[in-house]
Design an enzyme around this catalytic site. Structure first.
Site, short mmCIF file in Angstrom:
data_model
loop_
_atom_site.label_atom_id
_atom_site.label_comp_id
_atom_site.label_asym_id
_atom_site.label_seq_id
_atom_site.Cartn_x
_atom_site.Cartn_y
_atom_site.Cartn_z
N TYR A 137 0.76 -1.21 -0.03
CA TYR A 137 0.09 0.01 0.00
C TYR A 137 1.01 1.08 0.03
O TYR A 137 1.60 1.69 1.00
CB TYR A 137 -0.87 0.12 1.18
N LYS A 165 -0.68 -1.15 -4.43
CA LYS A 165 -1.85 -0.16 -4.61
C LYS A 165 -1.15 1.03 -4.37
O LYS A 165 -0.72 1.59 -3.23
CB LYS A 165 -3.02 -0.27 -3.46
#
Length: 299
Positions: A137, A165
């Site tokens: 992330y 992400k």
């Protein structure tokens, strides 16, 4: 990993709360069913949009167990298992695996954690031992740790680490990650069509809570390289997606979803519902999306 496991639109779903601010598991069944009917490819439980950091470990585990039973393989299931302690991340990840999750999303070490590449690599190597595909992330504005193209290459060499992400909101930086040839997922709402054009392998999308069918149409048009159609769909989404990114993100998503027929209560403390002025701005930004989505919401 030979095949990217999370293409398409993965919805970072809101967590339902009752009027007292308790997690409302009884509301969860219909809540998830509506989004599955809308055509999303995957659901992320205990996401940032779902207030992961404001759920206790017990609440998150119960949410994941119930959500996995509701989803029952109809779409893929991703669980955020971020925590300050590596041992807690592993325990949460193993619980997600036991419930049948397809993967986990994990923040890098945060709140005075290691910021050097070696420390981040060691962290994700440990997390990958939980037995599920790991989505890193990248949200440096929130955690103070950024993932560079060089670090991404090293991370993707870890067994079970499959993608990052990118929620930095910086398209140029995301394009740098994409040019590594490794799969990258976009998590920044205002960049969705541009990130897909740049070659993002998939998206994790919080704003899709309030317009799931329209967002599914956008991602499908991009998949098919129907870029003129994608741009026309984006014109409907862009005002609201830009507005929510400018502040009060989670509260705005909850409010917008309520307006379009996908409500799940209000965010719990310490967040608050939007004030009247911000709510008026949000309604104006939603525009034709309200009627478009409400016509499609199952009764």
């Amino acid at each position: 990993m030979t095949k990217f496991p999370f293409p398409g639109l993965n919805l970072a779903v809101t967590t339902p709360f009752d009027a007292s601010g308790r997690v409302d598991l009884n509301q969860l069944d219909a809540h998830l069913d509506r989004y599955i009917a809308a055509g999303v490819d995957g659901i992320v439980l205990s996401s940032g949009t779902g207030m992961h950091v404001y759920l206790s470990r017990e609440e998150s585990d119960a949410l994941v167990a119930r959500g996995a039973r509701v989803i029952s393989g109809r779409v893929r299931l991703i669980v955020q298992t971020s925590a300050l302690l590596v041992e807690d991340v592993l325990a949460r990840t193993r619980h997600a695996a036991d419930c049948g999750a397809d993967g986990v999303m994990v923040l890098p070490p945060f709140f005075e954690g290691p910021t050097d590449d070696e420390g981040i690599l060691a962290f994700y190597t440990a997390v990958a031992g939980g037995g599920l595909p790991v989505i890193g992330y990248n949200v440096p504005q929130a955690v103070g740790v950024g993932i560079s193209p060089g670090l991404l290459r090293e991370l993707c060499a870890i067994p079970n680490f499959c993608t990052v992400k990118d929620s930095s909101g910086d398209l140029a930086q995301q394009a740098d990650l994409i040019r590594t040839g490794l799969p990258v997922m976009n998590g920044a709402d205002p960049l969705m069509p541009y990130a897909l054009l740049a070659g993002a392998a998939g998206v994790i999308w919080g704003g899709a809570n309030f317009a799931p069918r329209t967002c599914v149409e956008l991602v499908q048009a991009a998949r098919d390289h129907r870029w003129d159609e994608a741009r026309a769909i984006w014109r409907l989404l862009e005002p609201a997606m830009n507005l929510i990114w400018q502040g009060d993100y989670v509260a705005s998503v909850y409010a917008a979803a309520d307006i379009t027929g996908y409500g799940s209560g209000v965010p719990r403390r310490p967040l608050r519902a939007l004030d009247a002025g911000k709510l008026d701005l949000l309604r104006a930004a939603l525009g034709d999306l309200v009627a478009r989505e409400r016509e499609a919401v199952p009764a």
